[in-house]
Motif scaffolding. Structure first.
Motif, short mmCIF file in Angstrom:
data_model
loop_
_atom_site.label_atom_id
_atom_site.label_comp_id
_atom_site.label_asym_id
_atom_site.label_seq_id
_atom_site.Cartn_x
_atom_site.Cartn_y
_atom_site.Cartn_z
N PRO A 171 -4.15 -21.01 52.13
CA PRO A 171 -2.78 -20.46 52.08
C PRO A 171 -2.38 -19.70 53.33
CG PRO A 171 -4.11 -19.69 50.20
CD PRO A 171 -5.00 -20.48 51.09
N ASP A 172 -3.33 -19.34 54.18
CA ASP A 172 -2.98 -18.58 55.38
C ASP A 172 -2.44 -19.47 56.51
OD1 ASP A 172 -5.44 -19.74 55.94
OD2 ASP A 172 -6.14 -18.04 57.14
N VAL A 173 -2.41 -20.78 56.31
CA VAL A 173 -1.82 -21.68 57.31
C VAL A 173 -0.31 -21.54 57.23
CG1 VAL A 173 -1.53 -24.08 58.03
CG2 VAL A 173 -3.74 -23.29 57.18
N ASP A 174 0.30 -21.10 58.32
CA ASP A 174 1.73 -20.85 58.37
C ASP A 174 2.43 -22.03 59.06
OD1 ASP A 174 4.31 -19.92 58.64
OD2 ASP A 174 3.73 -18.00 59.51
N LEU A 175 3.00 -22.92 58.24
CA LEU A 175 3.65 -24.11 58.80
C LEU A 175 4.88 -23.75 59.62
CD1 LEU A 175 3.32 -26.71 55.90
CD2 LEU A 175 1.88 -26.41 57.91
N ARG A 176 5.54 -22.66 59.27
CA ARG A 176 6.71 -22.22 60.07
C ARG A 176 6.27 -21.82 61.48
NH1 ARG A 176 11.24 -21.97 57.12
NH2 ARG A 176 11.04 -21.70 54.88
N GLU A 177 5.14 -21.13 61.55
CA GLU A 177 4.60 -20.74 62.85
C GLU A 177 4.21 -21.98 63.66
OE1 GLU A 177 0.81 -18.28 64.63
OE2 GLU A 177 1.57 -17.74 62.64
N LEU A 178 3.62 -22.96 62.99
CA LEU A 178 3.26 -24.20 63.67
C LEU A 178 4.50 -24.95 64.14
CD1 LEU A 178 0.32 -25.47 61.44
CD2 LEU A 178 0.20 -24.68 63.81
N ALA A 179 5.56 -24.91 63.35
CA ALA A 179 6.80 -25.56 63.75
C ALA A 179 7.36 -24.94 65.03
CB ALA A 179 7.83 -25.48 62.62
N VAL A 180 7.24 -23.64 65.15
CA VAL A 180 7.68 -22.95 66.37
C VAL A 180 6.77 -23.31 67.54
CG1 VAL A 180 7.97 -20.69 67.45
CG2 VAL A 180 8.77 -21.05 65.11
N ALA A 181 5.46 -23.33 67.28
CA ALA A 181 4.47 -23.57 68.34
C ALA A 181 4.47 -25.00 68.86
CB ALA A 181 3.07 -23.21 67.84
N THR A 182 5.04 -25.93 68.09
CA THR A 182 5.02 -27.34 68.49
C THR A 182 6.35 -27.78 69.11
OG1 THR A 182 5.55 -27.95 66.20
CG2 THR A 182 3.23 -28.03 66.86
N LYS A 183 7.05 -26.86 69.72
CA LYS A 183 8.30 -27.20 70.41
C LYS A 183 8.02 -28.30 71.43
CE LYS A 183 12.10 -25.30 73.03
NZ LYS A 183 12.72 -24.12 73.63
N ASN A 184 8.90 -29.28 71.51
CA ASN A 184 8.81 -30.44 72.40
C ASN A 184 7.75 -31.45 71.96
OD1 ASN A 184 10.90 -29.59 74.12
ND2 ASN A 184 9.47 -28.29 75.25
N PHE A 185 7.24 -31.33 70.73
CA PHE A 185 6.34 -32.33 70.17
C PHE A 185 7.17 -33.39 69.46
CE2 PHE A 185 1.79 -30.64 69.60
CZ PHE A 185 1.89 -29.79 70.69
N SER A 186 6.78 -34.63 69.60
CA SER A 186 7.42 -35.70 68.82
C SER A 186 6.79 -35.71 67.43
CB SER A 186 7.20 -37.04 69.50
OG SER A 186 5.83 -37.42 69.43
N GLY A 187 7.39 -36.46 66.53
CA GLY A 187 6.82 -36.60 65.19
C GLY A 187 5.42 -37.19 65.24
N ALA A 188 5.22 -38.16 66.13
CA ALA A 188 3.90 -38.78 66.26
C ALA A 188 2.87 -37.78 66.80
CB ALA A 188 3.98 -39.99 67.18
N GLU A 189 3.29 -36.93 67.70
CA GLU A 189 2.36 -35.92 68.23
C GLU A 189 1.99 -34.89 67.17
OE1 GLU A 189 3.41 -35.75 72.96
OE2 GLU A 189 4.90 -34.94 71.56
N ILE A 190 2.94 -34.52 66.32
CA ILE A 190 2.66 -33.60 65.23
C ILE A 190 1.69 -34.25 64.24
CG2 ILE A 190 3.66 -32.37 63.26
CD1 ILE A 190 6.20 -32.02 65.02
N PHE A 191 1.93 -35.51 63.93
CA PHE A 191 1.02 -36.25 63.04
C PHE A 191 -0.39 -36.28 63.65
CE2 PHE A 191 -0.92 -40.34 61.77
CZ PHE A 191 -1.08 -40.07 60.42
N GLY A 192 -0.50 -36.56 64.93
CA GLY A 192 -1.79 -36.57 65.61
C GLY A 192 -2.47 -35.22 65.58
N LEU A 193 -1.69 -34.16 65.74
CA LEU A 193 -2.23 -32.80 65.67
C LEU A 193 -2.84 -32.53 64.30
CD1 LEU A 193 -2.38 -29.90 66.98
CD2 LEU A 193 -0.21 -29.48 65.82
N ILE A 194 -2.12 -32.92 63.25
CA ILE A 194 -2.61 -32.72 61.88
C ILE A 194 -3.88 -33.53 61.64
CG2 ILE A 194 -2.08 -33.08 59.44
CD1 ILE A 194 0.90 -32.50 60.30
N LYS A 195 -3.89 -34.79 62.07
CA LYS A 195 -5.07 -35.64 61.89
C LYS A 195 -6.27 -35.07 62.66
CE LYS A 195 -4.62 -39.16 59.53
NZ LYS A 195 -5.07 -39.16 58.12
N SER A 196 -6.03 -34.62 63.86
CA SER A 196 -7.10 -34.05 64.67
C SER A 196 -7.66 -32.78 64.03
CB SER A 196 -6.58 -33.75 66.07
OG SER A 196 -7.57 -33.16 66.86
#
Length: 70
Positions: free
Chosen positions: A26-51
């Motif tokens: 529960p401590d994973v903050d998706l809002r914080e990740l959304a801010v931190a992934t500025k200029n990421f494409s959808g595919a890059e975000i998917f790759g980040l999650i998979k990694s």
């Protein structure tokens, strides 16, 4: 490229099963990740999650030399 709201939606979609199966703390903050992934494409975000999930799985799985020889 998706804006912050779009990135949050992408993160929510690709982590839904992890959250549903209690595989994401529960401590994973998706809002914080959304801010931190500025200029990421959808595919890059998917790759980040998979990694990240692959790294976590590897970190919590011990493979013995015996099982590698089979």
């Amino acid at each position: 490229l998706p804006d912050e709201h779009g990135r949050l939606q992408i993160l929510n979609i690709h982590t839904a099963k992890m959250r549903h199966n209690n595989m994401m703390t529960p401590d994973v903050d998706l809002r914080e990740l959304a801010v931190a992934t500025k200029n990421f494409s959808g595919a890059e975000i998917f790759g980040l999650i998979k990694s990240a999930s692959s790294f976590a799985f590897t970190r919590h799985t011990k493979v013995s030399a015996v099982s590698l020889k089979r």
